[in-house]
Design an enzyme around this catalytic site. Structure first.
Site, PDB file in Angstrom:
ATOM      1  N   GLU A  47     -27.481  -4.365   4.739  1.00  0.00           N
ATOM      2  CA  GLU A  47     -28.277  -4.187   3.526  1.00  0.00           C
ATOM      3  C   GLU A  47     -27.466  -4.668   2.320  1.00  0.00           C
ATOM      4  O   GLU A  47     -26.250  -4.487   2.248  1.00  0.00           O
ATOM      5  CB  GLU A  47     -28.610  -2.702   3.344  1.00  0.00           C
ATOM      6  CG  GLU A  47     -29.375  -2.391   2.074  1.00  0.00           C
ATOM      7  CD  GLU A  47     -29.567  -0.893   1.851  1.00  0.00           C
ATOM      8  OE1 GLU A  47     -30.450  -0.525   1.068  1.00  0.00           O
ATOM      9  OE2 GLU A  47     -28.824  -0.088   2.463  1.00  0.00           O
ATOM     10  N   LYS A 122     -38.083  -2.875   0.637  1.00  0.00           N
ATOM     11  CA  LYS A 122     -37.756  -1.522   1.093  1.00  0.00           C
ATOM     12  C   LYS A 122     -38.768  -0.523   0.568  1.00  0.00           C
ATOM     13  O   LYS A 122     -39.004  -0.420  -0.644  1.00  0.00           O
ATOM     14  CB  LYS A 122     -36.348  -1.161   0.620  1.00  0.00           C
ATOM     15  CG  LYS A 122     -35.822   0.187   1.108  1.00  0.00           C
ATOM     16  CD  LYS A 122     -34.392   0.375   0.623  1.00  0.00           C
ATOM     17  CE  LYS A 122     -33.764   1.658   1.134  1.00  0.00           C
ATOM     18  NZ  LYS A 122     -32.361   1.796   0.680  1.00  0.00           N
ATOM     19  N   CYS A 156     -32.314   0.834   5.655  1.00  0.00           N
ATOM     20  CA  CYS A 156     -31.534   2.038   5.400  1.00  0.00           C
ATOM     21  C   CYS A 156     -32.358   3.331   5.377  1.00  0.00           C
ATOM     22  O   CYS A 156     -32.738   3.848   6.421  1.00  0.00           O
ATOM     23  CB  CYS A 156     -30.733   1.847   4.108  1.00  0.00           C
ATOM     24  SG  CYS A 156     -29.267   2.915   3.975  1.00  0.00           S
TER      25      CYS A 156
END
Length: 278
Positions: A47, A122, A156
């Site tokens: 990431e 995300k 994540c």
């Protein structure tokens, strides 16, 4: 995108330290790591691989300025990823900051060897670290086909939300890229196994190592898990390295035929600005 259907796929997990906030230094680092062909189909980077998660621990004005500087390099990052994808003859995945309409997103780029690019923003921004104050969450999942494998990328904090990862579109591989601190590494490992088991898919995860600007340490714990939650391959903890692992697609299909858990999954509707209905 290649049309050849394969019975197995090789995944390269690139576990690396990051120079926090230093775009060019990180690009040079990954250029070196990907300078020679790895003999794989998919390459996964951490990431925010060009900067680390730039936000939060400094005064807001400094954090915004740094984030904007990283986002301004988005075009260069895309181009570099496309070069790597062509060189590796592989799909290359990694996330970075991007600005759109005055808002910032943590955007995962999929660079394909034919020059095409796909994107995933995300969905879940990590509020405890201040990410939700600096970045906007995305509203759409991405599932794409590549060489006979269906791949769903996530970032994540998304890992903690099983509904968002639910395998409603028949993906074969879930990919998680992260900056996940070592203090929560047990949670990381447990959740990755859980996502593989509940979704009857391979799970590939790449985390960074080293220490960030705020002093947090990262253990890596990058790896590949199969649909039974078993470790196929794992990187060394706290060390840089590239692990190439094999996804046996025929074995996955046979397991699903013999134990068709996904046929009994529940339907649902996502709310809160999401555009996907499952």
């Amino acid at each position: 995108m290649a049309a050849v259907k394969q019975e197995s796929m090789k995944i390269a997990l690139v576990q690396s330290a990051l120079a926090w906030g230093q775009v060019e230094r990180n690009l040079e680092n990954f250029e070196s790591k990907l300078s020679e062909p790895l003999g794989c189909d998919v390459v996964v980077l951490p990431e925010m691989f060009v900067s680390g998660c730039v936000m939060g621990k400094r005064p807001r004005e400094e954090a915004v300025a740094e984030k904007a500087a990283v986002a301004a390099c988005f075009g260069e990052v895309e181009e570099r990823m496309s070069v790597w994808a062509g060189r590796q003859d592989a799909a290359v995945l990694g996330s970075t900051a991007v600005e759109k309409g005055g808002r910032f997103f943590n955007r995962l780029v999929v660079a394909l060897p034919d020059g095409k690019r796909l994107y995933y923003d995300k969905r879940h921004c990590f509020r405890m670290g201040g990410e939700s104050e600096h970045y906007s969450g995305g509203s759409r999942r991405l599932v794409f086909d590549f060489r006979g494998m269906r791949i769903a990328p996530f970032i994540c904090y998304d890992l903690r939300f099983p509904v968002w990862s639910r395998n409603t579109e028949g993906y074969d591989l879930a990919v998680y890229v992260a900056n996940w601190p070592a203090s929560r590494r047990e949670v990381w490992n447990v959740l990755l196994r859980a996502r593989a088991i509940e979704n009857q898919s391979f799970v590939a995860a790449v985390n960074c190592v080293g220490e960030d600007a705020g002093g947090l340490r990262y253990a890596g714990d990058s790896g590949l898990w199969d649909a039974r939650g078993q470790v196929v391959a794992a990187a060394r903890e706290y060390e840089e390295g590239i692990v190439v692992a094999d996804c046996d697609l025929e074995a996955l299909r046979e397991f699903r035929r013999k134990f068709p858990v996904l046929e009994d999954r529940d339907g649902f509707r996502l709310e809160g600005g999401c555009e996907d209905v499952f």
